[in-house]
Structures are given as C-alpha cells and as structure tokens.
Design a protein around this motif. Structure first.
Motif, PDB file in Angstrom:
ATOM      1  N   LEU A 173       0.829  -1.210   0.000  1.00  0.00           N
ATOM      2  CA  LEU A 173       0.000   0.000   0.000  1.00  0.00           C
ATOM      3  C   LEU A 173       0.860   1.254   0.000  1.00  0.00           C
ATOM      4  O   LEU A 173       0.581   2.210  -0.728  1.00  0.00           O
ATOM      5  CB  LEU A 173      -0.931   0.024   1.212  1.00  0.00           C
ATOM      6  CG  LEU A 173      -2.278  -0.630   1.065  1.00  0.00           C
ATOM      7  CD1 LEU A 173      -2.999  -0.688   2.414  1.00  0.00           C
ATOM      8  CD2 LEU A 173      -3.137   0.078   0.043  1.00  0.00           C
ATOM      9  N   VAL A 174       1.895   1.266   0.815  1.00  0.00           N
ATOM     10  CA  VAL A 174       2.778   2.438   0.856  1.00  0.00           C
ATOM     11  C   VAL A 174       3.511   2.576  -0.478  1.00  0.00           C
ATOM     12  O   VAL A 174       3.649   3.678  -1.007  1.00  0.00           O
ATOM     13  CB  VAL A 174       3.741   2.385   2.057  1.00  0.00           C
ATOM     14  CG1 VAL A 174       4.692   3.586   2.048  1.00  0.00           C
ATOM     15  CG2 VAL A 174       2.957   2.329   3.374  1.00  0.00           C
ATOM     16  N   LYS A 175       3.931   1.471  -1.054  1.00  0.00           N
ATOM     17  CA  LYS A 175       4.565   1.523  -2.374  1.00  0.00           C
ATOM     18  C   LYS A 175       3.569   2.051  -3.414  1.00  0.00           C
ATOM     19  O   LYS A 175       3.930   2.857  -4.278  1.00  0.00           O
ATOM     20  CB  LYS A 175       5.070   0.127  -2.762  1.00  0.00           C
ATOM     21  CG  LYS A 175       5.900   0.128  -4.029  1.00  0.00           C
ATOM     22  CD  LYS A 175       6.518  -1.240  -4.274  1.00  0.00           C
ATOM     23  CE  LYS A 175       7.365  -1.219  -5.544  1.00  0.00           C
ATOM     24  NZ  LYS A 175       8.016  -2.498  -5.792  1.00  0.00           N
ATOM     25  N   HIS A 176       2.323   1.606  -3.317  1.00  0.00           N
ATOM     26  CA  HIS A 176       1.293   2.047  -4.262  1.00  0.00           C
ATOM     27  C   HIS A 176       1.025   3.549  -4.154  1.00  0.00           C
ATOM     28  O   HIS A 176       0.858   4.218  -5.172  1.00  0.00           O
ATOM     29  CB  HIS A 176      -0.001   1.269  -4.024  1.00  0.00           C
ATOM     30  CG  HIS A 176      -1.163   1.823  -4.766  1.00  0.00           C
ATOM     31  ND1 HIS A 176      -1.295   1.732  -6.137  1.00  0.00           N
ATOM     32  CD2 HIS A 176      -2.260   2.496  -4.330  1.00  0.00           C
ATOM     33  CE1 HIS A 176      -2.421   2.325  -6.507  1.00  0.00           C
ATOM     34  NE2 HIS A 176      -3.013   2.803  -5.428  1.00  0.00           N
ATOM     35  N   VAL A 177       0.975   4.099  -2.935  1.00  0.00           N
ATOM     36  CA  VAL A 177       0.688   5.533  -2.838  1.00  0.00           C
ATOM     37  C   VAL A 177       1.844   6.379  -3.376  1.00  0.00           C
ATOM     38  O   VAL A 177       1.623   7.501  -3.829  1.00  0.00           O
ATOM     39  CB  VAL A 177       0.230   5.982  -1.433  1.00  0.00           C
ATOM     40  CG1 VAL A 177      -1.112   5.362  -1.083  1.00  0.00           C
ATOM     41  CG2 VAL A 177       1.265   5.732  -0.371  1.00  0.00           C
ATOM     42  N   ALA A 178       3.052   5.836  -3.386  1.00  0.00           N
ATOM     43  CA  ALA A 178       4.156   6.530  -4.065  1.00  0.00           C
ATOM     44  C   ALA A 178       3.863   6.585  -5.560  1.00  0.00           C
ATOM     45  O   ALA A 178       4.092   7.608  -6.217  1.00  0.00           O
ATOM     46  CB  ALA A 178       5.481   5.826  -3.787  1.00  0.00           C
ATOM     47  N   PHE A 179       3.344   5.498  -6.098  1.00  0.00           N
ATOM     48  CA  PHE A 179       2.914   5.441  -7.496  1.00  0.00           C
ATOM     49  C   PHE A 179       1.821   6.476  -7.756  1.00  0.00           C
ATOM     50  O   PHE A 179       1.876   7.238  -8.724  1.00  0.00           O
ATOM     51  CB  PHE A 179       2.419   4.021  -7.802  1.00  0.00           C
ATOM     52  CG  PHE A 179       1.633   3.864  -9.067  1.00  0.00           C
ATOM     53  CD1 PHE A 179       2.269   3.677 -10.287  1.00  0.00           C
ATOM     54  CD2 PHE A 179       0.235   3.881  -9.037  1.00  0.00           C
ATOM     55  CE1 PHE A 179       1.534   3.506 -11.452  1.00  0.00           C
ATOM     56  CE2 PHE A 179      -0.500   3.709 -10.198  1.00  0.00           C
ATOM     57  CZ  PHE A 179       0.149   3.526 -11.417  1.00  0.00           C
ATOM     58  N   VAL A 180       0.818   6.529  -6.886  1.00  0.00           N
ATOM     59  CA  VAL A 180      -0.302   7.465  -7.033  1.00  0.00           C
ATOM     60  C   VAL A 180       0.212   8.901  -7.084  1.00  0.00           C
ATOM     61  O   VAL A 180      -0.162   9.684  -7.965  1.00  0.00           O
ATOM     62  CB  VAL A 180      -1.320   7.299  -5.874  1.00  0.00           C
ATOM     63  CG1 VAL A 180      -2.310   8.457  -5.817  1.00  0.00           C
ATOM     64  CG2 VAL A 180      -2.042   5.964  -5.994  1.00  0.00           C
ATOM     65  N   GLU A 181       1.063   9.252  -6.132  1.00  0.00           N
ATOM     66  CA  GLU A 181       1.605  10.618  -6.103  1.00  0.00           C
ATOM     67  C   GLU A 181       2.395  10.916  -7.374  1.00  0.00           C
ATOM     68  O   GLU A 181       2.294  12.008  -7.922  1.00  0.00           O
ATOM     69  CB  GLU A 181       2.511  10.806  -4.882  1.00  0.00           C
ATOM     70  CG  GLU A 181       1.782  10.776  -3.587  1.00  0.00           C
ATOM     71  CD  GLU A 181       1.836  12.070  -2.795  1.00  0.00           C
ATOM     72  OE1 GLU A 181       2.398  13.068  -3.284  1.00  0.00           O
ATOM     73  OE2 GLU A 181       1.283  12.077  -1.685  1.00  0.00           O
ATOM     74  N   THR A 182       3.157   9.952  -7.841  1.00  0.00           N
ATOM     75  CA  THR A 182       3.958  10.175  -9.044  1.00  0.00           C
ATOM     76  C   THR A 182       3.080  10.312 -10.277  1.00  0.00           C
ATOM     77  O   THR A 182       3.348  11.144 -11.146  1.00  0.00           O
ATOM     78  CB  THR A 182       4.990   9.048  -9.229  1.00  0.00           C
ATOM     79  OG1 THR A 182       5.771   8.941  -8.037  1.00  0.00           O
ATOM     80  CG2 THR A 182       5.918   9.331 -10.396  1.00  0.00           C
ATOM     81  N   HIS A 214      11.522   5.958  -0.139  1.00  0.00           N
ATOM     82  CA  HIS A 214      11.063   6.285  -1.494  1.00  0.00           C
ATOM     83  C   HIS A 214       9.801   7.149  -1.446  1.00  0.00           C
ATOM     84  O   HIS A 214       9.692   8.143  -2.164  1.00  0.00           O
ATOM     85  CB  HIS A 214      10.814   5.004  -2.299  1.00  0.00           C
ATOM     86  CG  HIS A 214      10.249   5.264  -3.656  1.00  0.00           C
ATOM     87  ND1 HIS A 214      10.962   5.895  -4.652  1.00  0.00           N
ATOM     88  CD2 HIS A 214       9.026   5.003  -4.169  1.00  0.00           C
ATOM     89  CE1 HIS A 214      10.201   6.008  -5.733  1.00  0.00           C
ATOM     90  NE2 HIS A 214       9.027   5.481  -5.462  1.00  0.00           N
ATOM     91  N   TYR A 215       8.860   6.786  -0.599  1.00  0.00           N
ATOM     92  CA  TYR A 215       7.629   7.572  -0.500  1.00  0.00           C
ATOM     93  C   TYR A 215       7.921   9.002  -0.027  1.00  0.00           C
ATOM     94  O   TYR A 215       7.355   9.967  -0.552  1.00  0.00           O
ATOM     95  CB  TYR A 215       6.609   6.891   0.421  1.00  0.00           C
ATOM     96  CG  TYR A 215       5.301   7.639   0.470  1.00  0.00           C
ATOM     97  CD1 TYR A 215       4.593   7.940  -0.691  1.00  0.00           C
ATOM     98  CD2 TYR A 215       4.764   8.072   1.676  1.00  0.00           C
ATOM     99  CE1 TYR A 215       3.397   8.637  -0.651  1.00  0.00           C
ATOM    100  CE2 TYR A 215       3.566   8.756   1.725  1.00  0.00           C
ATOM    101  CZ  TYR A 215       2.891   9.041   0.559  1.00  0.00           C
ATOM    102  OH  TYR A 215       1.701   9.744   0.602  1.00  0.00           O
ATOM    103  N   ALA A 216       8.815   9.153   0.921  1.00  0.00           N
ATOM    104  CA  ALA A 216       9.187  10.501   1.391  1.00  0.00           C
ATOM    105  C   ALA A 216       9.791  11.323   0.253  1.00  0.00           C
ATOM    106  O   ALA A 216       9.478  12.512   0.097  1.00  0.00           O
ATOM    107  CB  ALA A 216      10.166  10.403   2.565  1.00  0.00           C
ATOM    108  N   GLN A 217      10.632  10.695  -0.564  1.00  0.00           N
ATOM    109  CA  GLN A 217      11.224  11.393  -1.716  1.00  0.00           C
ATOM    110  C   GLN A 217      10.157  11.784  -2.735  1.00  0.00           C
ATOM    111  O   GLN A 217      10.174  12.887  -3.277  1.00  0.00           O
ATOM    112  CB  GLN A 217      12.288  10.522  -2.376  1.00  0.00           C
ATOM    113  CG  GLN A 217      13.508  10.310  -1.530  1.00  0.00           C
ATOM    114  CD  GLN A 217      14.408   9.195  -2.058  1.00  0.00           C
ATOM    115  OE1 GLN A 217      14.017   8.396  -2.904  1.00  0.00           O
ATOM    116  NE2 GLN A 217      15.629   9.131  -1.533  1.00  0.00           N
ATOM    117  N   VAL A 218       9.223  10.876  -2.989  1.00  0.00           N
ATOM    118  CA  VAL A 218       8.133  11.153  -3.928  1.00  0.00           C
ATOM    119  C   VAL A 218       7.310  12.329  -3.422  1.00  0.00           C
ATOM    120  O   VAL A 218       6.938  13.221  -4.210  1.00  0.00           O
ATOM    121  CB  VAL A 218       7.261   9.899  -4.138  1.00  0.00           C
ATOM    122  CG1 VAL A 218       5.943  10.233  -4.814  1.00  0.00           C
ATOM    123  CG2 VAL A 218       8.023   8.859  -4.949  1.00  0.00           C
TER     124      VAL A 218
END
Length: 160
Positions: free
Chosen positions: A53-62, A101-105
C-alpha cells in the motif's frame, strides 16, 4: 504529526495542504513497529499488503504530481504500466526503503505544484485539471488507502 485542525482559519491552500500532509504521514505510519514479514503479510485475496500500500501511494503521487503536472510518461517516471503492478513487492523492498522512497516522492510532489495556484490548470494527463482538483484527488486516494491500511494493520497485529 500534522493536524489539519491547527489550520481551520488558514486560507484554502493551507487547509488543503494540511489535510494532504496528514495522510502523507498516516500511510507510512502504518508500518511503525512491524517486522518485514508483517509488513509483507497478505491477508486478503488481492496482492494488497501494508508495505505494498505504501509503495502504491508513491505510485499514485507520481502519477498525479509527476505525469499530470509535467506530462512525463510512465516510462520516463519509472512507473509500472498498471495499477496492480504498483502494489508488487520486490526482494529489495523493505520497510525502510519503501518509506524512504515515499518521502522522496512526496518532496517531488510538493515541488511540482509549489509555484502553482489552486486555479492553475495542468494538462499532463491529456485533459485539463486544476491544481485544486489535483490536491483533492490525491487526498481522496490517500484517505481511501488509509482506511485499507488501518484494517490490514489491525489484522496483522491480531495475528501476531
């Protein structure tokens, strides 16, 4: 943790940003105190896991702040072609690496719209959307996934 209640009297951008930032903190927070195995544990028929889920929300933001604002392609942004693929974990994905990764995104997302007003229009997805709509859309997605994450975390902790 950021609390949107602290900015009840701020301008619209400040209030929208406060709510968005709260969800940006809540989602990776579901991984707090979990082992790598717990974060990867699959408890539903889909491939959804807390780490996924956390990996997915990085995708969403990107997708929204990268693709929609800049017009870059998924390939240029290093994104999978399908939403389902955005949940997939590799052996290299760890709680620490996915959180980092999510923080960077999120930093890239903030920068992408920092100079834009709420009524400014972006067209990178092939149709015009306002920055206001973009912020609300990402907030909606993060809220949706926060609910999933709460339930999954409760199941993971109950299972031990």
């Amino acid at each position: 943790m950021t609390t949107p209640f602290a900015v009840q009297v701020g301008d619209e951008r400040t209030q929208l940003t406060a709510f968005l930032e709260q969800y940006r903190e809540l989602l990776p927070g579901v991984l707090d105190g979990l082992t790598e195995e717990q974060a990867r544990r699959r408890l539903v028929p889909s491939a959804t896991t807390l780490l996924g889920l956390v990996k997915h929300v990085a995708f969403v933001e990107t997708v929204w702040f990268g693709l929609a604002v800049t017009g870059a392609t998924r390939a240029e942004l290093g994104l999978p072609e399908t939403v389902d693929e955005s949940f997939a974990l590799t052996d290299d994905d760890t709680v620490a690496s996915v959180r980092r990764h999510y923080a960077q995104v999120c930093e890239h997302s903030r920068a992408a719209v920092a100079a834009l007003g709420l009524d400014d229009t972006v067209t990178g997805r092939g149709y015009p959307i306002t920055v206001r709509w973009l912020l609300l859309q990402v907030m909606r997605e993060l809220a949706h996934h926060s609910g999933h994450a709460d339930i999954l975390r409760e199941q993971v902790l109950a299972a031990g």
